[in-house]
Design an enzyme around this catalytic site. Structure first.
Site, PDB file in Angstrom:
ATOM      1  N   THR A  97      48.751  15.965  27.550  1.00 28.89           N
ATOM      2  CA  THR A  97      47.712  16.301  26.582  1.00 28.89           C
ATOM      3  C   THR A  97      46.563  16.934  27.346  1.00 28.89           C
ATOM      4  OG1 THR A  97      48.321  14.514  25.069  1.00 28.89           O
ATOM      5  CG2 THR A  97      46.093  15.392  24.880  1.00 28.89           C
ATOM      6  N   LYS A 172      47.835  18.243  18.623  1.00 26.79           N
ATOM      7  CA  LYS A 172      47.592  16.933  19.222  1.00 26.79           C
ATOM      8  C   LYS A 172      46.121  16.549  19.090  1.00 26.79           C
ATOM      9  CE  LYS A 172      48.225  13.129  21.547  1.00 26.79           C
ATOM     10  NZ  LYS A 172      48.795  13.053  22.904  1.00 26.79           N
ATOM     11  N   LYS A 240      39.262  10.994  27.352  1.00 27.14           N
ATOM     12  CA  LYS A 240      39.646  12.333  27.806  1.00 27.14           C
ATOM     13  C   LYS A 240      40.108  13.197  26.651  1.00 27.14           C
ATOM     14  CE  LYS A 240      43.679  13.179  28.953  1.00 27.14           C
ATOM     15  NZ  LYS A 240      44.898  13.797  28.365  1.00 27.14           N
TER      16      LYS A 240
END
Length: 289
Positions: A97, A172, A240
């Site tokens: 990701t 995502k 993150k």
């Protein structure tokens, strides 16, 4: 059966690579900490390599599952990165990701070397990886997607091609935006229920069968009530991911007011020493003790 390299054997990559090997593919693994690669080979067979380039040499498909933008760039484009060794016609599948900008950068570099790159972030957590039931959101070339799909399906229950390079990462981001709001709402509801003196087992039985139901409620509701958070998707990883979401939103102009607030809550938890707790530990902020 294909010749496959898998780069990055964390809590997600280790079982994902295992499913590919179990399907009969020839797998070579690389991990920055070599002992993890050795453990993987002892459990699943295959071979290990000392660098991403050595793992990727001659492979039909090269998978990567690493932590953040710098890691994704290093494992692909670094001095001993995979791209310098990959053959023409191969496909690079990045399950990390990371930002959409990095996905597009990898796509351009792959095209320059006459192979393809797909951004393919996953959702489903450690349990999904271990059970081979991940959802994979993919950006990149149609032909490369078709070639890689049979191998990707080794560790997934749902695979969706979202469009061109970067679209998998943007999908995502949308996933993580949803989760941030859901976990905060669930935290508030369960804390409210506790303060109201409700039987939380009965409450979860009731509301998990209605419109409020979510994966987070079904899989994390009871552990949130029990104050159990030493598992799952870590707060620092979510921080993150939300940082990436907020940066992308700053570029495309989409307002993310709730996401920004929840990101700040996760920053608080990390500062208090809970960075390795599951994201459901968000409820900690609301409790009186």
């Amino acid at each position: 059966m294909a010749k496959v390299a898998f780069l990055g054997l964390g809590v997600m990559g280790f079982p994902m690579a295992g499913h590919i090997a179990a399907a009969g593919h020839e797998v070579t693994v690389y991990n920055r900490t070599a002992s993890k690669a050795k453990n993987w080979v002892e459990k699943h067979g295959g071979t290990m390599a000392a660098t991403p380039a050595l793992a990727a040499a001659g492979a039909d498909f090269v998978f990567a599952c690493v932590g953040d933008d710098p890691d994704a760039l290093a494992v692909a484009l670094g001095d001993e990165g995979a791209f310098g060794a990959m053959r023409e016609g191969a496909v690079y599948i990045d399950n990390s990701t990371v930002s959409a900008d990095v996905a597009r950068q990898l796509d351009a570099a792959a095209r320059a070397h006459n192979f393809a790159s797909l951004d393919a972030p996953v959702s489903g957590g450690q349990a999904g990886a271990e059970n081979g039931k991940l959802t994979v959101m993919i950006g990149g070339d149609d032909d490369a997607f078709s070639l890689a799909l049979p191998v990707i399906e080794c560790y997934s229950a749902r695979v969706v091609h979202m469009g061109g390079a970067g679209k998998g990462q943007q999908a995502k981001m949308a996933n993580q935006i949803c989760i941030a709001g859901l976990v905060q709402g669930l935290s508030e509801a369960l804390n409210f229920a506790t303060e109201a003196g409700l039987d939380t087992d009965k409450l979860l039985e009731a509301i998990s069968g209605g419109a409020a139901q979510s994966w987070q409620m079904v899989n994390r509701g009871h552990t949130m009530v029990a104050n159990e958070f030493d598992f799952g998707f870590a707060v620092d990883w979510m921080r993150k991911d939300l940082r990436i979401c907020l940066a992308e939103a700053a570029q495309n102009g989409a307002p993310l007011p709730v996401t920004k607030i929840v990101a700040g809550y996760y920053d608080e938890l990390s500062a208090d020493g809970y960075g390795r707790n599951d994201t459901s530990s968000l409820i900690r902020r609301l409790r009186k003790s």
